[in-house]
Design a protein around this motif. Structure first.
Motif, PDB file in Angstrom:
ATOM      1  N   UNK A  14      60.420  55.144  41.784  1.00 48.54           N
ATOM      2  CA  UNK A  14      59.619  55.302  42.975  1.00 48.54           C
ATOM      3  C   UNK A  14      58.798  54.053  43.263  1.00 48.54           C
ATOM      4  N   UNK A  15      58.455  53.325  42.226  1.00 51.16           N
ATOM      5  CA  UNK A  15      57.632  52.126  42.382  1.00 51.16           C
ATOM      6  C   UNK A  15      58.234  50.990  41.576  1.00 51.16           C
ATOM      7  N   UNK A  16      57.868  49.806  41.967  1.00 50.56           N
ATOM      8  CA  UNK A  16      58.320  48.664  41.192  1.00 50.56           C
ATOM      9  C   UNK A  16      57.406  48.499  39.986  1.00 50.56           C
ATOM     10  N   UNK A  17      57.743  47.546  39.147  1.00 52.17           N
ATOM     11  CA  UNK A  17      56.927  47.284  37.965  1.00 52.17           C
ATOM     12  C   UNK A  17      55.527  46.846  38.380  1.00 52.17           C
ATOM     13  N   UNK A  18      55.437  46.087  39.472  1.00 51.48           N
ATOM     14  CA  UNK A  18      54.158  45.614  39.959  1.00 51.48           C
ATOM     15  C   UNK A  18      53.684  46.566  41.045  1.00 51.48           C
ATOM     16  N   UNK A  19      52.715  47.354  40.713  1.00 51.85           N
ATOM     17  CA  UNK A  19      52.277  48.409  41.613  1.00 51.85           C
ATOM     18  C   UNK A  19      51.186  47.972  42.564  1.00 51.85           C
ATOM     19  N   UNK A  20      50.641  46.790  42.367  1.00 51.06           N
ATOM     20  CA  UNK A  20      49.593  46.336  43.263  1.00 51.06           C
ATOM     21  C   UNK A  20      48.231  46.907  42.946  1.00 51.06           C
ATOM     22  N   UNK A  21      48.029  47.330  41.705  1.00 50.68           N
ATOM     23  CA  UNK A  21      46.714  47.823  41.305  1.00 50.68           C
ATOM     24  C   UNK A  21      45.693  46.703  41.412  1.00 50.68           C
ATOM     25  N   UNK A  22      44.434  47.045  41.626  1.00 49.49           N
ATOM     26  CA  UNK A  22      43.401  46.004  41.663  1.00 49.49           C
ATOM     27  C   UNK A  22      43.349  45.190  40.375  1.00 49.49           C
ATOM     28  N   UNK A  23      43.618  45.815  39.239  1.00 50.47           N
ATOM     29  CA  UNK A  23      43.625  45.089  37.969  1.00 50.47           C
ATOM     30  C   UNK A  23      44.681  44.002  37.929  1.00 50.47           C
ATOM     31  N   UNK A  24      45.851  44.277  38.524  1.00 51.93           N
ATOM     32  CA  UNK A  24      46.907  43.275  38.567  1.00 51.93           C
ATOM     33  C   UNK A  24      46.489  42.098  39.443  1.00 51.93           C
ATOM     34  N   UNK A  25      45.904  42.406  40.617  1.00 47.69           N
ATOM     35  CA  UNK A  25      45.485  41.327  41.508  1.00 47.69           C
ATOM     36  C   UNK A  25      44.338  40.542  40.901  1.00 47.69           C
ATOM     37  N   UNK A  26      43.490  41.207  40.129  1.00 49.57           N
ATOM     38  CA  UNK A  26      42.419  40.512  39.421  1.00 49.57           C
ATOM     39  C   UNK A  26      43.010  39.519  38.414  1.00 49.57           C
ATOM     40  N   UNK A  27      44.054  39.951  37.706  1.00 45.64           N
ATOM     41  CA  UNK A  27      44.728  39.085  36.739  1.00 45.64           C
ATOM     42  C   UNK A  27      45.355  37.875  37.445  1.00 45.64           C
ATOM     43  N   UNK A  28      46.036  38.128  38.551  1.00 41.82           N
ATOM     44  CA  UNK A  28      46.681  37.045  39.303  1.00 41.82           C
ATOM     45  C   UNK A  28      45.630  36.056  39.810  1.00 41.82           C
ATOM     46  N   UNK A  29      44.562  36.573  40.396  1.00 39.01           N
ATOM     47  CA  UNK A  29      43.517  35.707  40.921  1.00 39.01           C
ATOM     48  C   UNK A  29      42.807  34.929  39.813  1.00 39.01           C
ATOM     49  N   UNK A  30      42.672  35.553  38.644  1.00 40.46           N
ATOM     50  CA  UNK A  30      42.062  34.851  37.505  1.00 40.46           C
ATOM     51  C   UNK A  30      42.922  33.656  37.100  1.00 40.46           C
ATOM     52  N   UNK A  31      44.232  33.830  37.087  1.00 39.43           N
ATOM     53  CA  UNK A  31      45.136  32.721  36.737  1.00 39.43           C
ATOM     54  C   UNK A  31      45.102  31.630  37.807  1.00 39.43           C
ATOM     55  N   UNK A  32      45.118  32.016  39.076  1.00 44.45           N
ATOM     56  CA  UNK A  32      45.102  31.027  40.162  1.00 44.45           C
ATOM     57  C   UNK A  32      43.811  30.223  40.135  1.00 44.45           C
ATOM     58  N   UNK A  33      42.673  30.900  39.952  1.00 49.40           N
ATOM     59  CA  UNK A  33      41.403  30.168  39.910  1.00 49.40           C
ATOM     60  C   UNK A  33      41.333  29.272  38.686  1.00 49.40           C
ATOM     61  N   UNK A  34      41.892  29.710  37.577  1.00 49.75           N
ATOM     62  CA  UNK A  34      41.912  28.871  36.371  1.00 49.75           C
ATOM     63  C   UNK A  34      42.719  27.601  36.580  1.00 49.75           C
ATOM     64  N   UNK A  35      43.880  27.721  37.199  1.00 48.05           N
ATOM     65  CA  UNK A  35      44.704  26.535  37.475  1.00 48.05           C
ATOM     66  C   UNK A  35      44.002  25.616  38.467  1.00 48.05           C
ATOM     67  N   UNK A  36      43.343  26.192  39.458  1.00 46.12           N
ATOM     68  CA  UNK A  36      42.614  25.387  40.446  1.00 46.12           C
ATOM     69  C   UNK A  36      41.493  24.603  39.781  1.00 46.12           C
ATOM     70  N   UNK A  37      40.745  25.254  38.909  1.00 41.21           N
ATOM     71  CA  UNK A  37      39.652  24.575  38.197  1.00 41.21           C
ATOM     72  C   UNK A  37      40.218  23.480  37.303  1.00 41.21           C
TER      73      UNK A  37
END
Length: 135
Positions: A14-37
């Protein structure tokens, strides 16, 4: 005589592995901000190293940083550092506090609220400075 064998139906996903939970987006944004810094620190070390080679070239580089576009990039950098720091504290609490996993979603909303308040105030002030120095 052979009997027909029944084949089990394929399970329906019914759903993909990536469900779009806020925790997942928090993880993604944490990685993006880390690479930017990391990228900012890399560029900062390189342009600071130029002063030993050619002080005049260093002055030219610094002058290129005094543009409105770079000012907006600095505001974005402040946002990256602030989010990365607040989310890092949340991650530490989730990892090392016994009740951290239970309250991780609530902590996410708290850090997002703090981020919006602090970054909003900081961005307004930084934009005021940028506008007064640019025009």
């Amino acid at each position: 005589m052979s009997t027909p064998t029944e084949v089990a139906p394929e399970p329906v996903r019914k759903r993909s592995l990536y469900r779009g939970d806020p925790g997942m987006w928090s993880w993604v944004l944490h990685r993006i901000t880390g690479v930017t810094i990391f990228f900012f620190l890399f560029v900062h070390v390189l342009d600071t190293a130029v002063i030993r080679i050619d002080p005049n070239k260093y002055s030219e580089i610094i002058e290129t940083y005094k543009t409105p576009i770079i000012g907006l990039m600095e505001i974005a950098l402040v946002g990256c550092v602030l989010y990365h720091a607040l989310n890092g504290v949340r991650i530490i609490l989730v990892d090392f506090w016994a009740k951290g996993p239970k309250y991780q979603r609530q902590m996410l909303w708290v850090i997002l609220t703090l981020f919006v308040i602090v970054f909003g105030a900081g961005a307004i002030r930084l934009l005021q400075i940028l506008i007064t120095h640019s025009f």
